[in-house]
Design a protein around this motif. Structure first.
Motif, mmCIF file in Angstrom:
data_model
loop_
_atom_site.group_PDB
_atom_site.id
_atom_site.type_symbol
_atom_site.label_atom_id
_atom_site.label_comp_id
_atom_site.label_asym_id
_atom_site.label_seq_id
_atom_site.Cartn_x
_atom_site.Cartn_y
_atom_site.Cartn_z
ATOM 1 N N LYS A 172 9.775 -10.105 7.280
ATOM 2 C CA LYS A 172 10.873 -10.710 6.509
ATOM 3 C C LYS A 172 12.209 -10.388 7.179
ATOM 4 N N MET A 175 -1.606 -6.216 -6.328
ATOM 5 C CA MET A 175 -0.704 -5.360 -5.555
ATOM 6 C C MET A 175 0.302 -4.644 -6.452
ATOM 7 N N TYR A 207 13.132 -7.872 10.396
ATOM 8 C CA TYR A 207 14.079 -6.749 10.327
ATOM 9 C C TYR A 207 15.090 -6.857 11.475
ATOM 10 N N VAL A 256 4.886 -7.047 8.084
ATOM 11 C CA VAL A 256 6.027 -7.571 7.319
ATOM 12 C C VAL A 256 7.133 -7.967 8.298
ATOM 13 N N LEU A 312 6.491 -12.660 -0.230
ATOM 14 C CA LEU A 312 6.544 -11.427 -1.026
ATOM 15 C C LEU A 312 7.263 -11.602 -2.364
ATOM 16 N N ARG A 338 0.864 -3.057 3.880
ATOM 17 C CA ARG A 338 1.995 -3.963 4.121
ATOM 18 C C ARG A 338 3.093 -3.226 4.894
ATOM 19 N N PRO A 339 2.817 -2.820 6.133
ATOM 20 C CA PRO A 339 3.834 -2.079 6.890
ATOM 21 C C PRO A 339 4.972 -2.980 7.362
ATOM 22 N N GLY A 340 6.199 -2.479 7.207
ATOM 23 C CA GLY A 340 7.382 -3.185 7.696
ATOM 24 C C GLY A 340 8.121 -2.330 8.705
ATOM 25 N N ILE A 341 8.971 -1.438 8.200
ATOM 26 C CA ILE A 341 9.892 -0.704 9.079
ATOM 27 C C ILE A 341 9.172 0.047 10.195
ATOM 28 N N TYR A 388 16.744 0.359 8.169
ATOM 29 C CA TYR A 388 16.497 -1.040 7.765
ATOM 30 C C TYR A 388 17.791 -1.862 7.839
ATOM 31 N N LYS A 396 1.339 -9.221 -8.668
ATOM 32 C CA LYS A 396 2.086 -7.969 -8.482
ATOM 33 C C LYS A 396 2.336 -7.277 -9.814
ATOM 34 N N HIS A 400 4.055 -1.911 -5.685
ATOM 35 C CA HIS A 400 4.988 -1.470 -4.642
ATOM 36 C C HIS A 400 5.518 -0.085 -5.001
ATOM 37 N N ASN A 454 3.383 0.402 1.593
ATOM 38 C CA ASN A 454 4.371 0.016 2.604
ATOM 39 C C ASN A 454 4.286 1.051 3.740
ATOM 40 N N SER A 455 5.262 1.058 4.643
ATOM 41 C CA SER A 455 5.195 1.996 5.775
ATOM 42 C C SER A 455 5.124 3.446 5.318
HETATM 43 C C1 LIG Z 1 9.578 -5.135 2.461
HETATM 44 C C2 LIG Z 1 8.300 -4.857 1.770
HETATM 45 C C3 LIG Z 1 7.311 -4.090 2.390
HETATM 46 C C4 LIG Z 1 7.543 -3.351 3.703
HETATM 47 O O1 LIG Z 1 8.248 -2.171 3.416
HETATM 48 P P1 LIG Z 1 8.588 -1.104 4.573
HETATM 49 O O2 LIG Z 1 9.232 0.007 3.851
HETATM 50 O O3 LIG Z 1 9.519 -1.784 5.509
HETATM 51 O O4 LIG Z 1 7.308 -0.759 5.213
HETATM 52 C C5 LIG Z 1 6.099 -3.956 1.747
HETATM 53 N N1 LIG Z 1 5.864 -4.533 0.544
HETATM 54 C C6 LIG Z 1 6.807 -5.258 -0.095
HETATM 55 C C7 LIG Z 1 6.508 -5.850 -1.421
HETATM 56 C C8 LIG Z 1 8.057 -5.438 0.489
HETATM 57 O O5 LIG Z 1 8.987 -6.144 -0.149
#
Ligand SMILES: *Cc1c(COP(=O)(O)O)cnc(C)c1O
Length: 353
Positions: free
Chosen positions: A33, A156, A37, A31, A78, A208-211, A337, A122, A158, A192-193
């Motif tokens: 976006k 998916m 970050y 991720v 997303l 879907r790892p981000g942070i 974040y 979603k 969340h 997510n993370s």
């Molecule tokens: C931003 C986002 C993520 C990543 O989330 P983190 O907490 O940063 O890992 C995953 N899925 C969706 C739908 C998001 O909007």
């Protein structure tokens, strides 16, 4: 040159991505976006190009920046599209899109793509933000599966509270999701993370790892082997000897109790360092622990140099390898974040080794 800097360790980014994917199993969208970050989306995606299965951004505008920067891998939007006029660009750039609302199905209805589309459907399993009701999973799946314009469907959801190890809400969300998609021949994506790190029982086809890619652990306690990616630092631009009773900075929030040396640092809230942090918030000066004294201002802040050998040009780390960004987020009453996304004006430097 003003020394305020965000030093981005691309090798650490790759390490964290590979850690996320191997913990979760299956494939993982990195991720990126919000300009990765705050780390620089094109630089980060390019550094991950050889390892990542794909990328995720919030919107078309962010995906266009990646494509223009030479990123050829799959990119998921997303939030999907906001208006039907985005569809030709989605098609031309080969982007994947989330469809989370009936209005987006309406936009799709009249569109004839050049090549088949990939849609991530979603479902709202408890966040009550974006997503269809899970009861519609079968019907929506059947409609899209029968639509020759759609090549690939992913289901998916969340997680709302995956960063709370003691909450059972993630398991409740998982159960709702599994029930909705049971028996459908379709890949799924949940974590997510915090899901990746805290909820191994919620594994699915796509993470879907981000942070966590940026080395900030969303779970309490930390200790998952993540490496910080951004070091936010600057240098001492002046030194002052205070007498007992001398105030420092706007509002005289800090007043010296005794004779004391302080250092003036070229870093302020206009660079993204949070103004709200209290006296005592940790920094390092040439690697040694010190603290903020006095209010953070737009372009400068002040640090305690008592007992520290430091001079003009000494390096001051605001967060990074020595000072966890989570520490500063806690001091600022926010999350890593937000701090990372807010970095600006400071010069960005990239290392990769
Ligand atoms: C931003 C986002 C993520 C990543 O989330 P983190 O907490 O940063 O890992 C995953 N899925 C969706 C739908 C998001 O909007």
């Amino acid at each position: 040159m003003r020394p305020a800097r965000a030093l981005i360790d691309l090798a650490a980014l790759r390490h964290n991505y590979l850690l996320a994917r191997s913990r979760h199993g299956g494939r993982a969208l990195a991720v990126v976006k919000a300009n990765a970050y705050g780390h620089g989306a094109v630089a980060c995606a390019t550094a991950l190009a050889d390892v990542a299965d794909g990328f995720a951004v919030a919107c078309l505008e962010e995906a266009e920046i990646l494509r223009a920067g030479g990123v050829a891998a799959p990119i998921l939007l997303l939030e999907g599209i906001f208006e039907a006029s985005e569809l030709p660009r989605v098609d031309a750039l080969g982007l994947w899109m989330v469809v989370h609302d009936a209005s987006q199905l309406d936009m799709l209805a009249g569109f004839a793509p050049q090549r088949p589309l990939t849609v991530w459907l979603k479902f709202n399993t408890g966040m009550n933000r974006a997503g269809f009701v899970p009861a519609r999973a079968r019907e929506l799946y059947s409609a899209l599966a029968a639509d020759s314009r759609i090549a690939t469907i992913v289901m998916m959801t969340h997680l709302a509270r995956a960063d709370e190890p003691d909450s059972d809400v993630s398991l409740v969300q998982w159960r709702r999701f599994r029930e909705a998609v049971a028996g459908l021949p379709v890949p799924c994506s949940v974590c997510n993370s915090a899901g990746v790190l805290g909820w191994p029982q919620l594994r699915s086809d796509w993470a879907r790892p981000g942070i966590m890619l940026y080395g900030a652990d969303p779970m309490p306690g930390e200790g998952h082997g993540l490496r910080p990616v951004m070091t936010f630092d600057s240098r001492i631009m002046a030194i002052r000897e205070l007498q007992a009773g001398d105030p420092v900075g706007y509002g005289a929030r800090f007043v010296a109790a005794r004779p004391q040396r302080i250092g003036l640092v070229a870093m302020g809230y206009a660079d993204g360092y949070p103004r709200v942090v209290p006296d005592g918030t940790p920094v390092t000066v040439d690697g040694r622990p010190s603290r903020i004294v006095g209010r953070v201002s737009m372009d400068m802040l002040t640090v305690d140099l008592d007992g520290i050998e430091a001079g003009l040009g000494s390096a001051v780390e605001l967060w990074g390898v020595r000072v966890p960004v989570n520490r500063i987020a806690a001091a600022a009453g926010t999350i890593a974040y937000e701090l990372l996304c807010n970095v600006k004006r400071a010069r960005f430097e990239y290392v990769d080794d």
